[in-house]
Design a protein around this motif. Structure first.
Motif, PDB file in Angstrom:
ATOM      1  N   THR A 132       0.740  -1.280  -0.053  1.00  0.00           N
ATOM      2  CA  THR A 132       0.151  -0.073  -0.106  1.00  0.00           C
ATOM      3  C   THR A 132       0.918   1.382  -0.011  1.00  0.00           C
ATOM      4  OG1 THR A 132      -1.829  -1.225   0.884  1.00  0.00           O
ATOM      5  CG2 THR A 132      -1.955   1.095   1.032  1.00  0.00           C
TER       6      THR A 132
ATOM      7  N   GLY B 185      -2.959   7.781  10.930  1.00  0.00           N
ATOM      8  CA  GLY B 185      -3.232   6.418  11.185  1.00  0.00           C
ATOM      9  C   GLY B 185      -1.541   6.077  11.381  1.00  0.00           C
ATOM     10  N   ARG B 186      -1.184   5.368  12.058  1.00  0.00           N
ATOM     11  CA  ARG B 186       0.091   4.675  12.477  1.00  0.00           C
ATOM     12  C   ARG B 186       0.266   3.228  12.442  1.00  0.00           C
ATOM     13  NH1 ARG B 186       0.425   5.960  18.795  1.00  0.00           N
ATOM     14  NH2 ARG B 186      -1.643   5.539  19.375  1.00  0.00           N
ATOM     15  N   SER B 187      -0.789   2.476  11.507  1.00  0.00           N
ATOM     16  CA  SER B 187      -0.543   0.952  11.651  1.00  0.00           C
ATOM     17  C   SER B 187       0.832   0.500  10.826  1.00  0.00           C
ATOM     18  CB  SER B 187      -1.611   0.484  10.669  1.00  0.00           C
ATOM     19  OG  SER B 187      -1.432   0.728   9.270  1.00  0.00           O
TER      20      SER B 187
ATOM     21  N   HIS C  57      -2.755  10.271  14.901  1.00  0.00           N
ATOM     22  CA  HIS C  57      -3.476   8.945  15.665  1.00  0.00           C
ATOM     23  C   HIS C  57      -4.451   9.234  16.421  1.00  0.00           C
ATOM     24  CE1 HIS C  57      -0.932   9.647  18.894  1.00  0.00           C
ATOM     25  NE2 HIS C  57       0.037   9.334  18.055  1.00  0.00           N
ATOM     26  N   THR C  58      -5.196   8.326  17.096  1.00  0.00           N
ATOM     27  CA  THR C  58      -6.223   8.874  17.943  1.00  0.00           C
ATOM     28  C   THR C  58      -5.823   9.538  19.043  1.00  0.00           C
ATOM     29  OG1 THR C  58      -6.333   6.548  19.235  1.00  0.00           O
ATOM     30  CG2 THR C  58      -7.778   6.695  17.364  1.00  0.00           C
TER      31      THR C  58
ATOM     32  N   ALA D  19      -7.292   6.000   8.409  1.00  0.00           N
ATOM     33  CA  ALA D  19      -7.665   6.025   9.884  1.00  0.00           C
ATOM     34  C   ALA D  19      -8.822   4.674   9.542  1.00  0.00           C
ATOM     35  CB  ALA D  19      -8.301   7.053  10.287  1.00  0.00           C
ATOM     36  N   GLY D  20      -9.442   4.414   8.667  1.00  0.00           N
ATOM     37  CA  GLY D  20     -10.495   3.519   8.652  1.00  0.00           C
ATOM     38  C   GLY D  20     -11.746   3.907   9.217  1.00  0.00           C
TER      39      GLY D  20
ATOM     40  N   VAL E 163      -6.902   6.570   1.607  1.00  0.00           N
ATOM     41  CA  VAL E 163      -6.403   5.037   1.869  1.00  0.00           C
ATOM     42  C   VAL E 163      -7.599   4.235   2.524  1.00  0.00           C
ATOM     43  CG1 VAL E 163      -4.876   3.195   2.722  1.00  0.00           C
ATOM     44  CG2 VAL E 163      -4.223   5.479   2.184  1.00  0.00           C
TER      45      VAL E 163
ATOM     46  N   VAL F 159     -10.927   2.317   3.367  1.00  0.00           N
ATOM     47  CA  VAL F 159     -11.919   1.662   2.642  1.00  0.00           C
ATOM     48  C   VAL F 159     -13.245   1.288   3.716  1.00  0.00           C
ATOM     49  CG1 VAL F 159     -12.593  -0.452   1.343  1.00  0.00           C
ATOM     50  CG2 VAL F 159     -10.403   0.687   1.124  1.00  0.00           C
TER      51      VAL F 159
ATOM     52  N   THR G 189      -2.549  -1.302  -4.587  1.00  0.00           N
ATOM     53  CA  THR G 189      -1.980  -2.198  -3.685  1.00  0.00           C
ATOM     54  C   THR G 189      -1.932  -3.533  -4.183  1.00  0.00           C
ATOM     55  OG1 THR G 189      -3.056  -1.032  -1.888  1.00  0.00           O
ATOM     56  CG2 THR G 189      -2.429  -3.408  -1.439  1.00  0.00           C
TER      57      THR G 189
END
Ligand code: NAP
Length: 296
Positions: free
Chosen positions: A141, A165-167, A191-192, A211-212, A231, A233, A274
């Motif tokens: 990704t 987002g920090r995944s 992030h949160t 973030a989703g 990003v 979905v 991706t």
């Protein structure tokens, strides 16, 4: 201003055409790139991603080794399959679809994939090399997002990039890549627990939303002229759609498109890239194994 639409679908098609030509020239040397796809259980989203990967593999003339296993598969059985795939010379890439069921130790599974076949780029060796700026398989990704930004000639050097987002699969690797040579961006990762997301986003030249969560990025948070990569979905109910749902991203697309310079749609943005970069990494792996120059 109305944003230019950065179509991942179009760029993915172009890249897939080039990959198809590479695969066909490899076939003349008796090499067929092979991707093993491992899926546990029948989660609808995971099954759909896996089918997409297997179909793309075949469309490009590659070999797909499909392993669709029961959700009750044990850690030992899965490790044994990984070991067989590591030893199989026809398999150049191994993809284990995440998330795995609760009883599986995903880290142990990923760490047992031979780093030379780690086309997802999640093995600690691949991650370590990426951190050090060494050549390795880049996670698909972030790699696809870099390709989209390059294709659109978005200036990265010195740009303020804010990632939401920090995944381990999106935000973190993308931040690591963008801060390094040759990209040289100045990166902020939110992030949160970020105190005021809007304050960070408003100064961004480039926003990457991973973030989703729908509506994470609204028009008030975006600087006019910013480039926005969505990003996310997210499935939302839509009874007018025969499936009963539709997909949206993390960004309020219609409003943000009126002030951004460029934006990716959902679907048709990051998603197709991706899968394409997974194919790219698998063909690259086959070339490396057989000592053939990778032309892309
Ligand atoms: P993830 O592991 O759930 O991580 C989400 C991250 O976003 C976390 O770091 C979380 O912060 C942060 N976050 C969530 N809500 C936030 C908010 N309101 N404000 C600030 N930060 C927030 O998700 P992921 O695997 O990275 O995926 C993110 C999204 O991208 C999902 O929608 C996923 O489906 C999509 N995705 C798409 C592709 C593609 O190819 N199109 C590929 C991968 C993922 P904390 O760490 O504090 O919890």
């Amino acid at each position: 201003m109305t944003a230019a639409v950065l179509s991942g679908k179009t760029l993915a098609q172009e890249l897939r055409q080039s990959l198809k030509e590479t695969v066909s020239s490899l076939a003349q040397n008796g090499v067929v790139p092979g991707l093993a796809v491992v899926l546990l259980g029948d989660d609808p989203a995971s099954s759909s991603y896996v089918l997409g990967k297997e179909r793309t593999c075949r469309e490009l003339g590659m070999r797909s080794f499909d392993h669709h296993l029961s959700a009750a598969t044990s850690q030992a059985e899965l490790l044994s399959l990984i070991s067989q795939l590591n030893a199989n010379p026809d398999v150049h890439g191994i993809l284990v679809q995440l998330p795995l069921p609760q009883h599986i130790n995903a880290q142990e599974i990923l760490q047992n994939i031979n780093p030379d076949k780690d086309v997802d780029g999640f093995h600690p060796v691949s991650v370590g090399k990426m951190v050090l700026g060494e050549e390795t398989f880049l996670p698909c990704t972030p790699f696809g997002i870099l390709k989209l930004l390059e294709k659109a000639h978005v200036t990265l050097s010195g740009a303020e990039v804010v990632i939401v987002g920090r995944s381990n699969i999106v935000g973190k690797p993308l931040a690591l890549l963008l801060m390094q040579q040759p990209y040289n961006a100045t990166v902020t990762v939110c992030h949160t627990k970020t105190k005021d997301l809007a304050v960070h986003l408003r100064r961004a030249d480039i926003i990457i939303a991973a973030a989703g969560r729908p509506h994470t990025v609204t028009a008030e948070m975006v600087k006019p002229g910013a480039c926005v990569i969505d990003v996310g979905v997210n499935r939302i109910e839509d009874l007018t759609n025969p499936k009963g749902f539709r997909l949206i991203g993390d960004v309020d697309y219609d409003e943000v498109a009126l002030l951004a310079s460029a934006i990716t749609p959902v679907p048709g943005g990051v998603g197709p890239m991706t899968i394409t970069m997974l194919m790219y990494n698998t063909v690259l792996s086959a070339c490396r194994r057989h000592g053939i120059a990778f032309p892309l």
